[in-house]
Design an enzyme around this catalytic site. Structure first.
Site, PDB file in Angstrom:
ATOM      1  N   HIS A 155       0.669  -1.314  -0.147  1.00  0.00           N
ATOM      2  CA  HIS A 155      -0.040  -0.094   0.216  1.00  0.00           C
ATOM      3  C   HIS A 155       0.903   1.286  -0.114  1.00  0.00           C
ATOM      4  CE1 HIS A 155      -4.069  -1.767   0.801  1.00  0.00           C
ATOM      5  NE2 HIS A 155      -3.437  -2.826   1.034  1.00  0.00           N
ATOM      6  N   ASP A 363       3.271   9.396  -0.723  1.00  0.00           N
ATOM      7  CA  ASP A 363       2.264   8.690  -0.440  1.00  0.00           C
ATOM      8  C   ASP A 363       2.054   7.475  -1.345  1.00  0.00           C
ATOM      9  OD1 ASP A 363      -0.054   7.932   1.251  1.00  0.00           O
ATOM     10  OD2 ASP A 363      -0.630  10.203   1.471  1.00  0.00           O
TER      11      ASP A 363
HETATM   12  P1  ADQ Z   1      -2.952   6.086   4.760  1.00  0.00           P
HETATM   13  O1  ADQ Z   1      -1.461   6.335   5.091  1.00  0.00           O
HETATM   14  O2  ADQ Z   1      -3.897   5.749   6.088  1.00  0.00           O
HETATM   15  O3  ADQ Z   1      -2.995   4.585   3.963  1.00  0.00           O
HETATM   16  P2  ADQ Z   1      -4.984   7.191   2.935  1.00  0.00           P
HETATM   17  O4  ADQ Z   1      -4.925   6.652   1.716  1.00  0.00           O
HETATM   18  O5  ADQ Z   1      -5.234   8.825   2.825  1.00  0.00           O
HETATM   19  O6  ADQ Z   1      -3.689   7.033   3.891  1.00  0.00           O
HETATM   20  O7  ADQ Z   1      -6.194   6.416   3.642  1.00  0.00           O
HETATM   21  C1  ADQ Z   1      -6.816   6.990   4.719  1.00  0.00           C
HETATM   22  C2  ADQ Z   1      -8.096   6.643   5.029  1.00  0.00           C
HETATM   23  O8  ADQ Z   1      -8.704   6.956   6.283  1.00  0.00           O
HETATM   24  C3  ADQ Z   1      -9.103   7.379   3.843  1.00  0.00           C
HETATM   25  O9  ADQ Z   1     -10.253   6.613   3.436  1.00  0.00           O
HETATM   26  C4  ADQ Z   1      -9.831   8.604   4.898  1.00  0.00           C
HETATM   27  O10 ADQ Z   1     -11.173   9.094   4.557  1.00  0.00           O
HETATM   28  C5  ADQ Z   1      -9.583   8.172   6.463  1.00  0.00           C
HETATM   29  N1  ADQ Z   1      -9.449   8.857   7.334  1.00  0.00           N
HETATM   30  C6  ADQ Z   1      -8.592   9.710   7.646  1.00  0.00           C
HETATM   31  N2  ADQ Z   1      -8.432  10.507   8.498  1.00  0.00           N
HETATM   32  C7  ADQ Z   1      -9.765  10.407   8.982  1.00  0.00           C
HETATM   33  C8  ADQ Z   1     -10.601  10.760  10.079  1.00  0.00           C
HETATM   34  N3  ADQ Z   1      -9.934  11.922  10.913  1.00  0.00           N
HETATM   35  N4  ADQ Z   1     -11.795  10.324  10.305  1.00  0.00           N
HETATM   36  C9  ADQ Z   1     -12.489   9.409   9.687  1.00  0.00           C
HETATM   37  N5  ADQ Z   1     -11.574   8.802   8.741  1.00  0.00           N
HETATM   38  C10 ADQ Z   1     -10.256   9.430   8.367  1.00  0.00           C
HETATM   39  C11 ADQ Z   1      -2.196   3.666   3.281  1.00  0.00           C
HETATM   40  C12 ADQ Z   1      -1.126   4.252   2.469  1.00  0.00           C
HETATM   41  C13 ADQ Z   1      -1.924   5.329   1.321  1.00  0.00           C
HETATM   42  C14 ADQ Z   1      -2.739   4.484   0.552  1.00  0.00           C
HETATM   43  C15 ADQ Z   1      -3.767   3.516   1.517  1.00  0.00           C
HETATM   44  C16 ADQ Z   1      -4.626   2.547   0.633  1.00  0.00           C
HETATM   45  O11 ADQ Z   1      -0.385   5.025   3.180  1.00  0.00           O
HETATM   46  O12 ADQ Z   1      -0.973   5.656   0.486  1.00  0.00           O
HETATM   47  O13 ADQ Z   1      -3.468   5.083  -0.284  1.00  0.00           O
HETATM   48  O14 ADQ Z   1      -3.319   2.792   2.337  1.00  0.00           O
HETATM   49  O15 ADQ Z   1      -3.706   1.673  -0.136  1.00  0.00           O
END
Ligand code: ADQ
Length: 455
Positions: A155, A363
């Site tokens: 990921h 990311d």
């Molecule tokens: P993350 O580093 O966690 O994931 P991201 O892809 O942005 O980053 O996913 C975060 C998820 O958590 C999103 O669905 C977001 O809506 C949710 N989220 C974040 N803050 C929140 C809050 N305050 N309340 C509720 N929900 C919240 C890792 C990798 C990424 C990759 C994903 C998936 O680091 O690059 O995109 O996995 O593969």
């Protein structure tokens, strides 16, 4: 068709699908439901004594979970996974540490998880393993006799060979990855970096089609950019709009424009640089003062690791400094919020924001960028300002791409976003929404699983 076994460090709590679970968990649950599957991994609890594997069934899916004891948690999770691999894979070798005991703990937990898996693995099961906590998991399973198709999806980014080489046991780790049948990456850049890294090992051949041959084994590689569910998000954002309108109105009044950012509180997400860019925007564009509201939602994560405590302090200081500099009786420029929200509120908030400000330093993909686009009203969409170092930038070409190390450039992009004419916003949004619909979360998992099953 055999069962699907999904293995990930953390298994989403049973029955908590609706509230806080993002698209990823929902997408995986969908696949397991179709195939009568099992989700196997850590239950998120740190135990004092060894706990046996617990099984719970819900909606046709079995959740098979175990706890970790304190030492395993410290060495495998907080240690090698999150203080060595996470920073290194995000190009932050300045924050990475290496400790042999932690690495031994990482290997030990992978072996322990493989032992557990072997107690319920059947010959026709297909196993899909997720993320950097489990790089040597397939190797541990093979040592225990598993012949099943085992695939792996990373990921997070895969860094350039010289960066990987800073991890002392990198050769052993990379070699272990060749026990998988299929390795999936978010972008072609990540896959190339992996192939360039593995090509440097002796006895390994990388073929034109991206397959890796070593000791009679073949590991295929592929690019599977993770997606979202635009249809669901549109429903959630419409339902959450009024609620979040109340929230934004409470502070900003109707005429203020809203810039929104949502991230886990992590140094890879570029939060400090982003705050500084917003400072520059207000500094250089006085007419925007009082007229723009920046909402940053960032729930703390991994708060027992030093570098995470540090970034939290830095952000508090920056938010305080900028708010102290510009606030007025009726306006506070940055609302910095350290909590989680349910999906509807979050998607509604996205829909009410004129700009989505998503500027990680690195990311793998960044689902927030995709969620922001999917949550917009196509008739009057907001503008995405996106870091060129997020995997999502390789698909979302309608975004304003920025370099997160350039605060002036980011401030300029925000200014452009906040004044962009409707027609241009609509055109940029329509193109991106089409991409999101074609490459959605279902397409992501179906493509990966078809490739894995095809063998
Ligand atoms: P993350 O580093 O966690 O994931 P991201 O892809 O942005 O980053 O996913 C975060 C998820 O958590 C999103 O669905 C977001 O809506 C949710 N989220 C974040 N803050 C929140 C809050 N305050 N309340 C509720 N929900 C919240 C890792 C990798 C990424 C990759 C994903 C998936 O680091 O690059 O995109 O996995 O593969």
């Amino acid at each position: 068709m055999g069962r699907l076994i999904v293995v990930s460090n953390r298994v989403a709590p049973v029955g908590d699908e609706k509230r806080n679970t993002g698209g990823l968990a929902v997408g995986l649950l969908g696949a397991m439901r179709e195939a009568g599957g099992i989700w196997f991994g850590w239950n998120g609890q740190v135990t004092t004594t060894a706990a046996p594997l617990a099984r719970q069934e819900k909606n046709g899916i079995t959740f098979a979970t175990i706890g970790l004891n304190k030492r395993d948690y410290r060495q495998y999770y907080s240690g090698f996974s999150n203080a060595t691999l996470w920073p290194t894979f995000h190009y932050r070798i300045d924050l990475a540490r290496f400790d042999r005991n932690e690495y031994a703990g990482y290997q030990r937990v992978n072996a322990m998880l493989a032992d557990e898996l072997m107690t319920f693995l059947q010959t026709d099961d297909v196993v899909w393993v997720h993320d950097y906590h489990l790089l040597p998991f397939a190797q541990a399973c093979r040592k225990r006799g598993a012949l099943n198709p085992i695939g792996f999806f990373l990921h997070i980014p895969f860094p350039e060979p010289q960066v990987v080489a800073t991890i002392p046991p990198h050769q052993e780790l990379m070699r272990a990855m060749l026990s998988y049948d299929l390795l999936g990456f978010q972008t072609e850049t990540d896959r190339r970096a992996f192939l360039n890294t593995i090509a440097q090992q002796s006895g390994v051949q990388v073929h034109e089609d991206g397959s890796v041959h070593a000791e009679g084994n073949v590991t295929r590689t592929g690019v599977y950019p993770i997606g979202v569910s635009p249809g669901h998000i549109a429903e959630e954002s419409a339902a959450g709009r009024d609620l979040s309108r109340q929230i934004t109105r409470g502070v900003s009044g109707d005429t203020r424009k809203v810039v929104v950012s949502v991230d886990r509180l992590d140094y890879s997400k570029g939060l400090v640089e982003r705050f500084c860019a917003f400072d520059t925007l207000l500094e250089t564009t006085p007419e925007l003062r009082h007229r723009v509201q920046f909402i940053q939602i960032a729930p703390p994560s991994r708060s027992d690791i030093n570098s995470y405590q540090l970034i939290r302090k830095q952000l508090e200081a920056e938010a305080g400094r900028i708010n102290g500099k510009f606030s007025d009786l009726d306006w506070v420029p940055i609302r910095y919020i350290n909590k989680s929200y349910d999906r509807r509120t979050l998607m509604g908030l996205f829909r009410n924001a004129q700009a989505g400000f998503v500027t990680p330093l690195r990311d793998g993909m960044n689902l927030v960028a995709k969620e922001y686009v999917a949550a917009q009203d196509p008739e009057d969409p907001g503008v995405l300002v996106l870091s060129r170092f997020a995997g999502a930038a390789q698909e979302l070409d309608g975004a304003l791409l920025v370099n997160p190390y350039d605060r002036t450039g980011m401030a300029e992009a925000l200014r452009t976003a906040l004044s962009m004419p409707l027609e241009e916003r609509q055109a940029r949004h329509a193109g991106m929404l089409q991409v999101l619909k074609t490459a959605d979360i279902d397409a992501w998992r179906n493509r990966f699983l078809e490739d894995l099953r095809r063998g």
